[in-house]
Design a protein around this motif. Structure first.
Motif, mmCIF file in Angstrom:
data_model
loop_
_atom_site.group_PDB
_atom_site.id
_atom_site.type_symbol
_atom_site.label_atom_id
_atom_site.label_comp_id
_atom_site.label_asym_id
_atom_site.label_seq_id
_atom_site.Cartn_x
_atom_site.Cartn_y
_atom_site.Cartn_z
ATOM 1 N N PHE A 295 39.604 44.198 28.087
ATOM 2 C CA PHE A 295 39.524 45.640 27.852
ATOM 3 C C PHE A 295 40.856 46.336 28.128
ATOM 4 N N GLY A 296 41.930 45.657 27.719
ATOM 5 C CA GLY A 296 43.239 46.279 27.735
ATOM 6 C C GLY A 296 44.022 46.177 29.026
ATOM 7 N N LYS A 297 43.477 45.512 30.050
ATOM 8 C CA LYS A 297 44.235 45.380 31.292
ATOM 9 C C LYS A 297 43.829 44.101 32.016
ATOM 10 N N VAL B 5 42.274 41.536 34.412
ATOM 11 C CA VAL B 5 40.952 41.554 35.057
ATOM 12 C C VAL B 5 41.095 41.888 36.539
ATOM 13 N N ALA B 6 42.205 41.507 37.144
ATOM 14 C CA ALA B 6 42.437 41.801 38.559
ATOM 15 C C ALA B 6 42.496 43.301 38.828
ATOM 16 N N GLU B 7 42.763 44.098 37.788
ATOM 17 C CA GLU B 7 42.843 45.549 37.968
ATOM 18 C C GLU B 7 41.488 46.238 37.831
ATOM 19 N N GLN B 8 40.482 45.483 37.419
ATOM 20 C CA GLN B 8 39.157 46.079 37.298
ATOM 21 C C GLN B 8 38.629 46.408 38.699
ATOM 22 N N SER B 9 37.998 47.557 38.836
ATOM 23 C CA SER B 9 37.622 48.030 40.167
ATOM 24 C C SER B 9 36.650 47.088 40.869
ATOM 25 N N VAL B 10 35.728 46.478 40.119
ATOM 26 C CA VAL B 10 34.761 45.604 40.760
ATOM 27 C C VAL B 10 35.442 44.397 41.390
ATOM 28 N N TRP B 11 36.515 43.892 40.739
ATOM 29 C CA TRP B 11 37.193 42.727 41.279
ATOM 30 C C TRP B 11 38.081 43.087 42.457
ATOM 31 N N ARG B 12 38.661 44.275 42.435
ATOM 32 C CA ARG B 12 39.429 44.704 43.610
ATOM 33 C C ARG B 12 38.516 44.862 44.824
ATOM 34 N N GLU B 13 37.335 45.356 44.585
ATOM 35 C CA GLU B 13 36.375 45.478 45.684
ATOM 36 C C GLU B 13 36.009 44.099 46.237
#
Length: 427
Positions: A289-291, A293-301
């Motif tokens: 989705f354009g970025k 996956v590590a930047e997705q909020s669920v994965w940072r959490e």
């Protein structure tokens, strides 16, 4: 409070980490492949044997054993970070001759064995020449309560005769397994249920000892070590093979399982740490989705939560290790119970998230599914979570029996002082 390792420990950590990087991780896939494809399932892995010889030459051998001239003389606190490093690979502990059930069995022989026991079985185990198994759990009873054990150890002249049915005897299918420590009842009528059991050494193979089958772990036979279901039919064992004497089995079990549990927890932290590293590398290598996956909020959490859980588990494990070193296993039983619940659950959760991060590749990744199976199994091994929670609750209740609620504020928030009306609030 000083939260840092000694210079001795730091030096050993560096050496162990270097050894893992040079010899274990690069050979891990080859070891997995051989273990799962060789025709003779229980044959020792030749490559792992070569790695073990290198560890012996490097003096990274028997690090777990503090009470023997054959060990490194480390305390539990000093050994903890080394076990964590070894635990990062399923082949790591054996590479250093620090794998279960041999570690626990060697500790039993060191503490409770006679000079003859040590010469005949401990020394070959310390040298890595043979393997061993511990036969305690039984299929017909809830073995989480060891007083339920039904296996019979009956005196007959200068021998004992053993009859019973055991399972989850880890290491018994291994061709190198030559000694069993068997727990059973020698005095079932004793009014003290903790004095009914004894432990006895049984040579293997042995007439009357039937290895019925290797038990599957989530569909795998867990080669080359494995876990056996075993039948003991009129097995005659010399009376000299009894450990400490009749009625001491429960005492020995408690002495064995305390260090064994903390070693498992140390290794679990290593599994969790490696899983988090792999999760982050995978997430940073994928775009969705354009970025990244590590930047997705669920994965940072999940990354943040993993770090919190690992550090909590490690600190709690080190506290338990410190108490074992300073006040003994009995006084540390609450802390040991806590880490035995916490560490495998933390590792299991983080490995699960890492599988999710890998997507379809996660369920095909040998290290991930092996680690998940082992950590999930640890929630049962050496006592299930429920038993440890129950013990911890009873210890906590007992502790608070000696506190004065009026002094500690135990009732202040819920009781209304005499003569004062309860507050009213408008609807």
């Amino acid at each position: 409070m000083e939260l840092r390792y000694s210079a001795k420990t730091e030096a050993l950590r560096a050496r162990a980490a270097d050894f893992m990087a040079e010899y274990v991780y690069p050979n891990e896939q080859a070891l997995f492949h051989t273990a799962h494809t060789q025709a003779e399932r229980w044959t020792p892995l030749e490559l792992l044997g070569e790695i073990k010889q290198k560890a012996k030459v490097a003096k990274l051998w028997n690090l777990f054993l503090p009470e023997s001239e054959h060990g490194a003389g480390l305390t539990n606190v000093e050994y903890a970070p080394l076990a964590e490093i070894m635990g990062r690979s399923p082949f790591g502990p054996e590479a250093f001759n620090c794998s279960a059930p041999d570690t626990g069995n060697m500790e039993v022989l060191t503490r409770y064995g006679t000079a003859e026991h040590k010469e005949r079985w401990l020394n070959p185990l310390l040298a890595g020449e043979i393997r061993s198994a511990f036969a305690m759990t039984e299929p017909r009873v809830a073995s989480s309560d060891a007083t339920n054990i039904e296996t019979e150890i009956k005196r007959n002249g200068d021998h004992y005769v053993v009859n019973g049915h055991k399972w989850w005897a880890s290491g018994a299918p291994d061709q190198r397994c030559h000694i069993l420590i068997v727990m059973g009842k020698s005095d079932p009528g004793n009014p003290n249920p903790h004095k009914q059991q004894s432990m006895i050494l049984v040579l293997f193979p042995h007439p009357g000892v039937i290895l019925k089958c290797a038990l599957p772990v989530f569909g795998s036979d867990d080669v080359p070590r494995g876990h056996a279901e075993m039948i003991f039919e009129n097995v005659r064992v010399p009376a000299a093979n009894i450990l400490l004497g009749e009625g001491r089995g429960f005492e020995i079990a408690q002495g064995r399982l305390g260090p064994g549990r903390i070693h498992h927890c140390m290794r679990s932290i290593g599994v969790a740490e490696r899983a988090l590293e792999r999760m982050i590398h995978r997430l940073e290598s994928r775009t969705a989705f354009g970025k990244s996956v590590a930047e997705q909020s669920v994965w940072r959490e999940r990354i943040a939560e993993s770090r919190i859980m690992i550090d909590q588990a490690r600190l709690l494990t080190l506290k338990a290790a410190h108490m074992m070193d300073t006040v003994g296993n009995k006084e540390a039983r609450a802390e040991i119970a806590m880490i035995k619940v916490v560490a495998p659950n933390v590792a299991c959760k983080i490995v699960d998230w890492t599988i999710q991060a890998f997507g379809g590749g996660g369920v095909a990744d040998t290290w991930l599914f092996t680690s998940y199976a082992h950590q999930r199994t640890l929630r049962l091994a050496d006592g299930p979570d429920e038993v440890h929670r129950d013990q911890l609750a009873r210890l906590e209740q007992r502790r608070h029996h000696h506190t004065d609620p009026a002094r500690t504020g135990g009732y202040a928030s819920v009781m209304i002082a005499d003569g004062l009306a309860a507050p009213r609030f408008p609807l």
